[in-house]
Design a protein around this motif. Sequence first.
Motif, mmCIF file in Angstrom:
data_model
loop_
_atom_site.group_PDB
_atom_site.id
_atom_site.type_symbol
_atom_site.label_atom_id
_atom_site.label_comp_id
_atom_site.label_asym_id
_atom_site.label_seq_id
_atom_site.Cartn_x
_atom_site.Cartn_y
_atom_site.Cartn_z
ATOM 1 N N CYS A 160 1.046 9.546 5.256
ATOM 2 C CA CYS A 160 -0.270 9.683 5.410
ATOM 3 C C CYS A 160 0.413 11.583 5.837
ATOM 4 O O CYS A 160 0.465 12.037 4.792
ATOM 5 C CB CYS A 160 -0.747 9.168 6.668
ATOM 6 S SG CYS A 160 -1.735 8.350 5.833
ATOM 7 N N LEU B 39 -6.016 10.873 10.685
ATOM 8 C CA LEU B 39 -5.195 10.610 9.451
ATOM 9 C C LEU B 39 -6.394 10.339 7.887
ATOM 10 O O LEU B 39 -6.038 10.112 7.060
ATOM 11 C CB LEU B 39 -3.845 8.812 9.246
ATOM 12 C CG LEU B 39 -3.540 9.847 10.391
ATOM 13 C CD1 LEU B 39 -2.362 8.094 10.416
ATOM 14 C CD2 LEU B 39 -2.033 10.817 9.932
ATOM 15 N N LEU C 34 -5.820 12.324 4.906
ATOM 16 C CA LEU C 34 -5.684 11.787 3.258
ATOM 17 C C LEU C 34 -7.312 12.049 2.652
ATOM 18 O O LEU C 34 -7.179 11.505 1.573
ATOM 19 C CB LEU C 34 -6.344 10.261 3.769
ATOM 20 C CG LEU C 34 -4.942 9.488 3.749
ATOM 21 C CD1 LEU C 34 -4.997 7.891 4.574
ATOM 22 C CD2 LEU C 34 -4.293 9.478 3.082
ATOM 23 N N CYS D 182 -4.995 8.774 -1.621
ATOM 24 C CA CYS D 182 -6.032 8.231 -1.236
ATOM 25 C C CYS D 182 -7.287 7.709 -1.385
ATOM 26 O O CYS D 182 -7.954 6.840 -0.888
ATOM 27 C CB CYS D 182 -6.720 9.704 -0.945
ATOM 28 S SG CYS D 182 -6.618 10.356 -2.356
#
Lengths: 236, 541
Positions: free
Chosen positions: B302, B101, B105, B155
Amino acid sequence: MLECQHLTKTFQGVTLLDNVNWQWPATGRFATSAVGGERPGVQVVALLGASGAGKTSLLRLIAGLDHASAGCVRWDGQDLSKVPPERRGFALMFQDFALFPHLNVQDNVAFGLREQGQSRAAARATASQALARMGLGDFTQRAVTALSGGEQQRVALARALVTQPRLFLLDEPFSSLDTDLRTQLRSGFLNDLQANWDGTASGISRVLLVTHDEAEAREMASHAWRLSAGALVSLW
Amino acid sequence: MRRSRWHGLWLGLTPALFIAGMAVLPMLRLMWFGASEPSPLGTESGGFLSGWLAIWSDSYLRERIVWSLTQAGVSTVLAVLLGVPVAWVMARLEFWGRQWLMQTLMLPFVVPTLVAAMGVLAWWGPRGLVGQFFEWDDRGSAWLLIAGNLFFNLCLIVRAAVAGFESQSAARLAVARTLGATPWRAFWRVELPHATPAILSAMSLVFLYCLGGFGLALLLGGQAYATAEVVIYTLVAHELELVLASQLALWMLLFTGVAVALYAWLQMRVRAPLRGDRVRRYRPNVKSLTTWLMLVGVWMVCLCIGLAPLVAIFTKAALASSVAWSEALSGETAAAIWNTTRFSATALVLATVLGVSHAIVGRRYWWWRMWGMLPLMISPVMVAFGLILLVPQWLDSWLILVCAYALLAMPLVVQPVAQALDSLPRAWGDAALSLGASPWRVWWRVTMPLIAPAIRRGVAFAMATMVGEFAMTLFLSRPEWTTLTTLIYQHLGRAGRLNIDSAWVLSAILLSVTLVLFWLLDGRRWHAVGTPEFDDRSPHA
């Protein structure tokens, strides 16, 4: 009183504590030391061990910050396994004193009181009184980063004392200091604890000192154990 | 000694002059033009700055400025509301898929702006995979623009907040707990205040990027939700209202300047990362409903915001007809690929040479290094517009476009190389000198091999930026210089389903090319949050 029963802790396959059974010494001897003589109202027990022996792990288990793999920590017979750290009434002090850099001296000391439900004003008033007792009355509004090592230690002590903890847990609080300052702070620390004593048996400050320095333990503690290979061995 | 100082000065002078000529002079020209010309709106009596002030008398332009600030503010707040909880979970819990994840990002750091906008359309748009179930207005939507802003900027917040939470001292947190704070209270009273400078700094950067963003606003906002940057482009390219455009640009420069100053001020307050005493991540309790809700929430945020738009592009391209594919792979596309390649490659060489030189000199003088980061803080639209005003006679040469590309890419090389140089212990160089190596040999045998990964990283980000550059290309390019991004934009402007499908196919190709090139250059070092890497990236061109 504090008691460890069959306490076991493994971390990443390594056994740090192996079925430890231990009890806080029942005798009420006060700290007798080379750093200023006997201090009524203060009882220091030392926990010695080499780096990586698991001293800090044991301290964290007692504080409730980690969970044991097996066994439990008890206080006056009560199993503390399900009691979170904020409700155990044990105060921790670290090597760098862990003062909160975003709060000034007064608000650092008032932190625990606010968590006990006191209003901001009341907590600050109590904090100011505690600081004044320790000779830091003029420092209330200062940033903690502007304090010397000794001043920081007294702020950390005041922060812990105002919450009236049942037990002090000290994780090598003097090890990062030079020799002269270390001796001076040890003595000051015990004096401050003693000055806070209310004269009753229940008001005795009980201190569990974690250190790797045997000389320091001899100076401060009335009893000591060594943690080695996951087991506790009584030294004196 | 004196001789080496002069060498250093010359080494640094070239990139510094390049930035002065390509960024500062165009800005000064734009400011002078906007401040000195009378307003075409004709509502003021005249005089220096009168035209600039007259912008507020026009209700349309006033609305555009207010809307630009509003969408940037709303996007920033939403990014914080979503990003901070995600960051806390990432910083504190060790769960399955966490590393993956984190890497997901990071994708927006290398995705071209236009492709990101296409991704948001493919997922959330009126005919998107999910958006078709909403009743979006075909002419653009405020929420689509905000979704685009979130895709790009979430992000930044997550990264900054994770670093902030990870730099929290474990001892302080433990003390707070033993002083009576519950985990929830410890979060509000100890963890969040500690991470706040990092989060605020990222917020100012997000606000800056949302305010100065062009590609997203052009595609997702449309004319109904045009930001000031889009209006400036329309005034310059379609209405030839250069004076009005420059006066509007002056206001945007002012707002951008405030955001930059705020960012710089906050950045100085961000605490250095801890080397020890970190809060250890723990495995979540699988029996706790709260834990499950947190983990599902993190995955949803996400995937829906960061990954789904990109997957939607490939889905749309796969669903496009074979005619659209053959149309997309025509000679026009080959020419666009050739243009993209030659412009990017030339600019990459220029940006790398200038960037490394600047970083070496910046090691001695911090203000010199700050000068090298200047292009990151200026909107590409402003730079392009400034160049049009400053050197109109040079606009028929593609070198100006290449120099503009290099300007955008240069800070992306400067930052990692400067960080790598900073982290080199002085003792290594001294040891090499004492072993008989000349300064040049020390540089070649010790310094260069150690900073090579940082150069490769900077080059990878610079390459990704240039391949997907859109704003400057749209302003400065001529029809025969069409690149992949402008070709996609042209397809979108043409009528018919076939053109839309071709735009999906081209977007998928551009995205694939960018990701593959980036992976080849920097793939093995594509770490997520918490490792030393750079804080900024190019503005959303």
